[in-house]
Write a protein that holds these residues in place. Structure first.
Motif, PDB file in Angstrom:
ATOM      1  N   CYS A 106       0.858  -1.185   0.000  1.00  0.00           N
ATOM      2  CA  CYS A 106       0.000   0.000   0.000  1.00  0.00           C
ATOM      3  C   CYS A 106       0.894   1.234   0.000  1.00  0.00           C
ATOM      4  CB  CYS A 106      -0.900  -0.007   1.233  1.00  0.00           C
ATOM      5  SG  CYS A 106      -1.994   1.429   1.313  1.00  0.00           S
ATOM      6  N   VAL A 107       0.727   2.079  -1.017  1.00  0.00           N
ATOM      7  CA  VAL A 107       1.497   3.316  -1.142  1.00  0.00           C
ATOM      8  C   VAL A 107       0.696   4.462  -0.523  1.00  0.00           C
ATOM      9  CG1 VAL A 107       2.471   4.981  -2.781  1.00  0.00           C
ATOM     10  CG2 VAL A 107       2.652   2.529  -3.234  1.00  0.00           C
ATOM     11  N   ILE A 108       1.309   5.158   0.433  1.00  0.00           N
ATOM     12  CA  ILE A 108       0.677   6.320   1.068  1.00  0.00           C
ATOM     13  C   ILE A 108       1.658   7.484   0.992  1.00  0.00           C
ATOM     14  CG2 ILE A 108      -0.388   7.261   3.156  1.00  0.00           C
ATOM     15  CD1 ILE A 108      -0.982   4.434   4.074  1.00  0.00           C
ATOM     16  N   ASP A 109       1.475   8.337  -0.022  1.00  0.00           N
ATOM     17  CA  ASP A 109       2.340   9.503  -0.213  1.00  0.00           C
ATOM     18  C   ASP A 109       1.461  10.755  -0.142  1.00  0.00           C
ATOM     19  OD1 ASP A 109       4.431  11.282  -0.988  1.00  0.00           O
ATOM     20  OD2 ASP A 109       3.760  11.150  -3.064  1.00  0.00           O
ATOM     21  N   GLU A 110       1.271  11.381   0.936  1.00  0.00           N
ATOM     22  CA  GLU A 110       2.078  11.310   2.105  1.00  0.00           C
ATOM     23  C   GLU A 110       1.222  11.429   3.334  1.00  0.00           C
ATOM     24  OE1 GLU A 110       4.374  15.086   3.564  1.00  0.00           O
ATOM     25  OE2 GLU A 110       4.148  15.284   1.379  1.00  0.00           O
ATOM     26  N   ILE A 111       1.836  11.290   4.496  1.00  0.00           N
ATOM     27  CA  ILE A 111       1.129  11.478   5.758  1.00  0.00           C
ATOM     28  C   ILE A 111       1.672  12.775   6.334  1.00  0.00           C
ATOM     29  CG2 ILE A 111       0.667  10.517   8.043  1.00  0.00           C
ATOM     30  CD1 ILE A 111       1.277   7.734   6.760  1.00  0.00           C
ATOM     31  N   GLY A 112       1.037  13.883   5.968  1.00  0.00           N
ATOM     32  CA  GLY A 112       1.507  15.206   6.371  1.00  0.00           C
ATOM     33  C   GLY A 112       0.364  16.061   6.886  1.00  0.00           C
ATOM     34  N   LYS A 113       0.652  17.333   7.075  1.00  0.00           N
ATOM     35  CA  LYS A 113      -0.325  18.248   7.689  1.00  0.00           C
ATOM     36  C   LYS A 113      -1.662  18.265   6.957  1.00  0.00           C
ATOM     37  CE  LYS A 113       2.634  21.677   9.890  1.00  0.00           C
ATOM     38  NZ  LYS A 113       3.111  23.047   9.846  1.00  0.00           N
ATOM     39  N   MET A 114      -1.622  18.324   5.621  1.00  0.00           N
ATOM     40  CA  MET A 114      -2.878  18.427   4.869  1.00  0.00           C
ATOM     41  C   MET A 114      -3.739  17.185   5.063  1.00  0.00           C
ATOM     42  SD  MET A 114      -1.856  20.265   1.309  1.00  0.00           S
ATOM     43  CE  MET A 114      -0.945  21.814   1.294  1.00  0.00           C
ATOM     44  N   GLU A 115      -3.118  16.026   4.947  1.00  0.00           N
ATOM     45  CA  GLU A 115      -3.849  14.761   5.053  1.00  0.00           C
ATOM     46  C   GLU A 115      -4.387  14.531   6.461  1.00  0.00           C
ATOM     47  OE1 GLU A 115      -0.966  14.719   1.724  1.00  0.00           O
ATOM     48  OE2 GLU A 115      -0.748  15.180   3.839  1.00  0.00           O
ATOM     49  N   LEU A 116      -3.682  15.053   7.453  1.00  0.00           N
ATOM     50  CA  LEU A 116      -4.068  14.803   8.847  1.00  0.00           C
ATOM     51  C   LEU A 116      -5.260  15.631   9.323  1.00  0.00           C
ATOM     52  CD1 LEU A 116      -0.574  14.224  10.489  1.00  0.00           C
ATOM     53  CD2 LEU A 116      -2.239  12.540   9.686  1.00  0.00           C
ATOM     54  N   PHE A 117      -5.832  16.465   8.447  1.00  0.00           N
ATOM     55  CA  PHE A 117      -7.100  17.121   8.789  1.00  0.00           C
ATOM     56  C   PHE A 117      -8.238  16.105   8.800  1.00  0.00           C
ATOM     57  CE2 PHE A 117      -5.042  21.179   7.457  1.00  0.00           C
ATOM     58  CZ  PHE A 117      -5.299  21.894   8.604  1.00  0.00           C
ATOM     59  N   SER A 118      -8.012  14.930   8.196  1.00  0.00           N
ATOM     60  CA  SER A 118      -9.040  13.897   8.129  1.00  0.00           C
ATOM     61  C   SER A 118      -8.854  12.871   9.246  1.00  0.00           C
ATOM     62  CB  SER A 118      -8.982  13.180   6.771  1.00  0.00           C
ATOM     63  OG  SER A 118      -9.772  12.006   6.814  1.00  0.00           O
ATOM     64  N   GLN A 119      -9.782  12.877  10.197  1.00  0.00           N
ATOM     65  CA  GLN A 119      -9.746  11.889  11.277  1.00  0.00           C
ATOM     66  C   GLN A 119      -9.962  10.477  10.730  1.00  0.00           C
ATOM     67  OE1 GLN A 119      -8.893  12.345  14.561  1.00  0.00           O
ATOM     68  NE2 GLN A 119      -8.341  14.362  13.759  1.00  0.00           N
ATOM     69  N   ALA A 120     -10.798  10.361   9.703  1.00  0.00           N
ATOM     70  CA  ALA A 120     -11.061   9.047   9.097  1.00  0.00           C
ATOM     71  C   ALA A 120      -9.787   8.507   8.443  1.00  0.00           C
ATOM     72  CB  ALA A 120     -12.189   9.154   8.074  1.00  0.00           C
ATOM     73  N   PHE A 121      -8.985   9.373   7.845  1.00  0.00           N
ATOM     74  CA  PHE A 121      -7.708   8.961   7.241  1.00  0.00           C
ATOM     75  C   PHE A 121      -6.744   8.476   8.322  1.00  0.00           C
ATOM     76  CE2 PHE A 121      -3.333  10.281   5.991  1.00  0.00           C
ATOM     77  CZ  PHE A 121      -3.140   9.380   4.954  1.00  0.00           C
ATOM     78  N   ILE A 122      -6.678   9.206   9.424  1.00  0.00           N
ATOM     79  CA  ILE A 122      -5.791   8.814  10.533  1.00  0.00           C
ATOM     80  C   ILE A 122      -6.140   7.400  10.987  1.00  0.00           C
ATOM     81  CG2 ILE A 122      -5.225   9.281  12.964  1.00  0.00           C
ATOM     82  CD1 ILE A 122      -5.556  12.323  12.240  1.00  0.00           C
ATOM     83  N   GLN A 123      -7.451   7.125  11.178  1.00  0.00           N
ATOM     84  CA  GLN A 123      -7.888   5.792  11.616  1.00  0.00           C
ATOM     85  C   GLN A 123      -7.566   4.739  10.565  1.00  0.00           C
ATOM     86  OE1 GLN A 123      -8.350   5.153  14.480  1.00  0.00           O
ATOM     87  NE2 GLN A 123      -8.995   7.040  15.400  1.00  0.00           N
ATOM     88  N   ALA A 124      -7.771   5.067   9.285  1.00  0.00           N
ATOM     89  CA  ALA A 124      -7.513   4.107   8.203  1.00  0.00           C
ATOM     90  C   ALA A 124      -6.027   3.776   8.108  1.00  0.00           C
ATOM     91  CB  ALA A 124      -8.034   4.663   6.878  1.00  0.00           C
ATOM     92  N   VAL A 125      -5.164   4.769   8.331  1.00  0.00           N
ATOM     93  CA  VAL A 125      -3.717   4.520   8.312  1.00  0.00           C
ATOM     94  C   VAL A 125      -3.341   3.604   9.470  1.00  0.00           C
ATOM     95  CG1 VAL A 125      -1.433   5.581   8.629  1.00  0.00           C
ATOM     96  CG2 VAL A 125      -3.077   6.611   7.058  1.00  0.00           C
ATOM     97  N   ARG A 126      -3.879   3.882  10.647  1.00  0.00           N
ATOM     98  CA  ARG A 126      -3.594   3.026  11.807  1.00  0.00           C
ATOM     99  C   ARG A 126      -4.029   1.579  11.536  1.00  0.00           C
ATOM    100  NH1 ARG A 126      -5.211   7.663  15.907  1.00  0.00           N
ATOM    101  NH2 ARG A 126      -3.111   8.372  16.455  1.00  0.00           N
ATOM    102  N   GLN A 127      -5.209   1.411  10.942  1.00  0.00           N
ATOM    103  CA  GLN A 127      -5.705   0.061  10.638  1.00  0.00           C
ATOM    104  C   GLN A 127      -4.812  -0.625   9.607  1.00  0.00           C
ATOM    105  OE1 GLN A 127      -9.728   1.033   9.535  1.00  0.00           O
ATOM    106  NE2 GLN A 127     -10.530   0.381  11.526  1.00  0.00           N
ATOM    107  N   THR A 128      -4.360   0.128   8.616  1.00  0.00           N
ATOM    108  CA  THR A 128      -3.493  -0.439   7.582  1.00  0.00           C
ATOM    109  C   THR A 128      -2.175  -0.889   8.188  1.00  0.00           C
ATOM    110  OG1 THR A 128      -4.515   1.009   5.915  1.00  0.00           O
ATOM    111  CG2 THR A 128      -2.405   0.009   5.339  1.00  0.00           C
ATOM    112  N   LEU A 129      -1.612  -0.076   9.079  1.00  0.00           N
ATOM    113  CA  LEU A 129      -0.352  -0.446   9.732  1.00  0.00           C
ATOM    114  C   LEU A 129      -0.520  -1.644  10.658  1.00  0.00           C
ATOM    115  CD1 LEU A 129       1.037   3.099  10.533  1.00  0.00           C
ATOM    116  CD2 LEU A 129       2.026   1.447   8.941  1.00  0.00           C
TER     117      LEU A 129
END
Length: 166
Positions: A106-129
């Motif tokens: 799974c390619v995630i480019d990137e995990i930075g300030k803009m992407e971290l405005f999404s709480q759902a993205f944060i949870q999805a990244v944690r689940q993926t890891l």
């Protein structure tokens, strides 16, 4: 297999080349990268591009200096959280549904300030890891200024190897 692999500086070109090499080798891979949007030689924002070819806005320069309370901003850019989530979340959920038997990248480019405005993205990244069937190839920003919680959480994981690319 390295459980999770992260590159230190967002180098989209490197991510694209690695992705192409893996795809052409028949490795199951999905994910997204961010790409600059330019008009007249000037950067006007960033798009999210999925490896399946879908594209949508991540952020755009705002000419309006008055900030709405509900606007998510990073510097001069207004982040389109809805567009970002519509493109990225279904792909991450799909990656997380895979069984351990079918190892996937799974390619995630990137995990930075803009992407971290999404709480759902944060949870999805944690689940993926947390999923043992997925190897993550991603980018995180080099530490500067106020630490980003998810980025520091990723950086300190024992199953993550961080490479600084310059």
């Amino acid at each position: 297999f390295v459980s999770s692999l992260f590159l230190g500086i967002g180098k989209t070109t490197l991510i694209q080349k690695v992705t192409q090499a893996l795809k052409s080798s028949g490795v199951p891979i999905d994910g997204f990268y961010t790409e600059e949007v330019r008009e007249g030689g000037r950067r006007t924002g960033f798009d999210v591009v999925t490896l399946s070819g879908k594209r949508g806005p991540l952020s755009r320069v705002s000419s309006d200096s008055s900030t709405s309370r509900r606007e998510c901003r990073v510097g001069q850019y207004v982040v389109d959280v809805v567009s970002f989530e519509q493109l990225v979340l279904p792909m991450l959920r799909n990656v997380n549904l895979g069984s351990d038997a079918e190892k996937k990248i799974c390619v995630i480019d990137e995990i930075g300030k803009m992407e971290l405005f999404s709480q759902a993205f944060i949870q999805a990244v944690r689940q993926t890891l947390a999923g043992s069937g997925t190897v993550v190839l991603g980018t995180i920003p080099v530490p500067k200024g106020k630490p980003l919680d998810l980025v520091e959480e990723i950086r300190s994981r024992k199953d993550v190897e961080v490479f600084n690319v310059s």
